[in-house]
Scaffold this active site. Structure first.
Site, PDB file in Angstrom:
ATOM      1  N   ASN A  14       0.864  -1.184   0.000  1.00  0.00           N
ATOM      2  CA  ASN A  14       0.000   0.000   0.000  1.00  0.00           C
ATOM      3  C   ASN A  14       0.902   1.236   0.000  1.00  0.00           C
ATOM      4  O   ASN A  14       1.506   1.558   1.025  1.00  0.00           O
ATOM      5  CB  ASN A  14      -0.892  -0.027   1.255  1.00  0.00           C
ATOM      6  CG  ASN A  14      -1.660   1.270   1.450  1.00  0.00           C
ATOM      7  OD1 ASN A  14      -1.813   2.062   0.519  1.00  0.00           O
ATOM      8  ND2 ASN A  14      -2.137   1.488   2.673  1.00  0.00           N
ATOM      9  N   HIS A 104      -9.393   1.234   5.205  1.00  0.00           N
ATOM     10  CA  HIS A 104      -8.075   1.408   5.849  1.00  0.00           C
ATOM     11  C   HIS A 104      -8.238   2.325   7.057  1.00  0.00           C
ATOM     12  O   HIS A 104      -9.035   3.267   7.031  1.00  0.00           O
ATOM     13  CB  HIS A 104      -7.078   2.003   4.849  1.00  0.00           C
ATOM     14  CG  HIS A 104      -5.669   1.969   5.349  1.00  0.00           C
ATOM     15  ND1 HIS A 104      -5.196   2.904   6.241  1.00  0.00           N
ATOM     16  CD2 HIS A 104      -4.648   1.107   5.125  1.00  0.00           C
ATOM     17  CE1 HIS A 104      -3.928   2.606   6.531  1.00  0.00           C
ATOM     18  NE2 HIS A 104      -3.575   1.530   5.854  1.00  0.00           N
TER      19      HIS A 104
HETATM   20  C1  PEP Z   1      -0.654   0.183   5.976  1.00  0.00           C
HETATM   21  O1  PEP Z   1      -0.721   1.361   5.701  1.00  0.00           O
HETATM   22  O2  PEP Z   1      -1.534  -0.596   5.592  1.00  0.00           O
HETATM   23  C2  PEP Z   1       0.494  -0.281   6.769  1.00  0.00           C
HETATM   24  C3  PEP Z   1       0.457  -1.480   7.252  1.00  0.00           C
HETATM   25  O3  PEP Z   1       1.517   0.618   6.964  1.00  0.00           O
HETATM   26  P1  PEP Z   1       2.987   0.318   7.570  1.00  0.00           P
HETATM   27  O4  PEP Z   1       3.467  -0.978   6.950  1.00  0.00           O
HETATM   28  O5  PEP Z   1       3.817   1.485   7.136  1.00  0.00           O
HETATM   29  O6  PEP Z   1       2.839   0.202   9.027  1.00  0.00           O
END
Ligand code: PEP
Length: 262
Positions: A14, A104
């Protein structure tokens, strides 16, 4: 690497609101140099760029015959209409998008998205024969009050509420504790596995064994150095990766370390 045998893990990146379309092309190409055909055979790799880069990334995937799946980070629940600034599932489908992240925690927290909208989005994504990645997860405060199970179960129940058993069996749920997103502080595989078990239980409560194969990912500060612990957990089917997916070397390592052992 101590990874479990069995299902092919799903590793989805993502990118959030990062990388313009030119930068996106560069990252996809670099990532493709870091992976070989056997990596894609053993791990399903999905990239979720911002809307403005979807067309460019799709073109590179097509032209270079790359085995990445394409995902979007959000959508509206209507297929068209007077919704200024929004993007519909049918528009994404036309770009060969196969996954769409819905709910999200950044959308829930910063843009006020609630369970009902998430359910409508998941429905609309399925209507276009794409797969929603439904995100659920508790805040630090909720965890501190012992409410993790209650919060995550309610979000799961709502997220799949507008789907049939058959449809629900093919969606992806991402367990992303809010306190672990972008903080560098990940849940342990056992902590995540406990919540993932509850998510699977909640889905089975509604649909029975028809959804026993539902895929549940972990997300929250995943990196190359901790991915093996998550994908080797018997209940965790892969990862949703934020920050670390922007670096093609690090993301390439995450994919490689997710390969099941021979
Ligand atoms: C996300 O945004 O879905 C995520 C898991 O971010 P990070 O891996 O940066 O914690």
């Amino acid at each position: 690497m101590g990874v479990k045998r069995g299902k092919r893990p799903l590793i989805a990146g993502n990118w959030k609101m990062n990388l313009n379309h030119l930068e996106a092309i560069e990252v996809v190409q670099k990532l493709s140099y870091n992976l070989d055909p056997s990596d894609y055979e053993e791990v399903e790799v999905v990239i979720c760029p911002p809307f403005t880069a979807l067309r460019s990334v799709q073109t590179v995937i097509d032209a270079d015959k790359l085995k990445f799946g394409l995902g979007a980070q959000n959508c509206h629940w209507q297929q068209k209409g007077a919704f200024t600034g929004e993007i519909s599932p049918s528009m994404l489908k036309k770009l060969d998008v196969s996954y769409v992240i819905v709910g999200h925690s950044e959308r829930r927290q910063l843009f006020g998205e609630g369970d009902e909208e998430v359910a409508k989005k998941a429905r609309a994504v399925r209507d276009q024969e794409m797969t929603p990645i439904i995100c659920v997860g508790e805040t630090l405060e909720q965890r501190g009050k012992g409410r993790t199970e209650e919060v995550v179960s309610a979000q799961t129940k709502a997220g799949i509420s507008r789907l049939s058993a058959d449809e629900a069996s093919s969606v992806v749920i991402a367990y992303e504790p809010v306190w672990a997103i972008g903080t560098g502080r990940n849940a342990t595989p056992d902590e995540a596995g406990e919540v993932v078990a509850k998510i699977k239980e909640e889905a089975e409560k509604k649909f029975g064994s028809a959804v026993s194969d539902i895929r549940v990912l972990y997300g929250g500060s995943v990196k190359a150095s901790n991915i093996a612990g998550f994908v080797s957990h018997p209940l965790i089917d892969g990862a949703l990766v934020g920050g670390a997916s922007l670096d093609p070397d690090e993301f390439g390592r995450i994919v490689r370390y997710s390969r099941p052992p021979r």
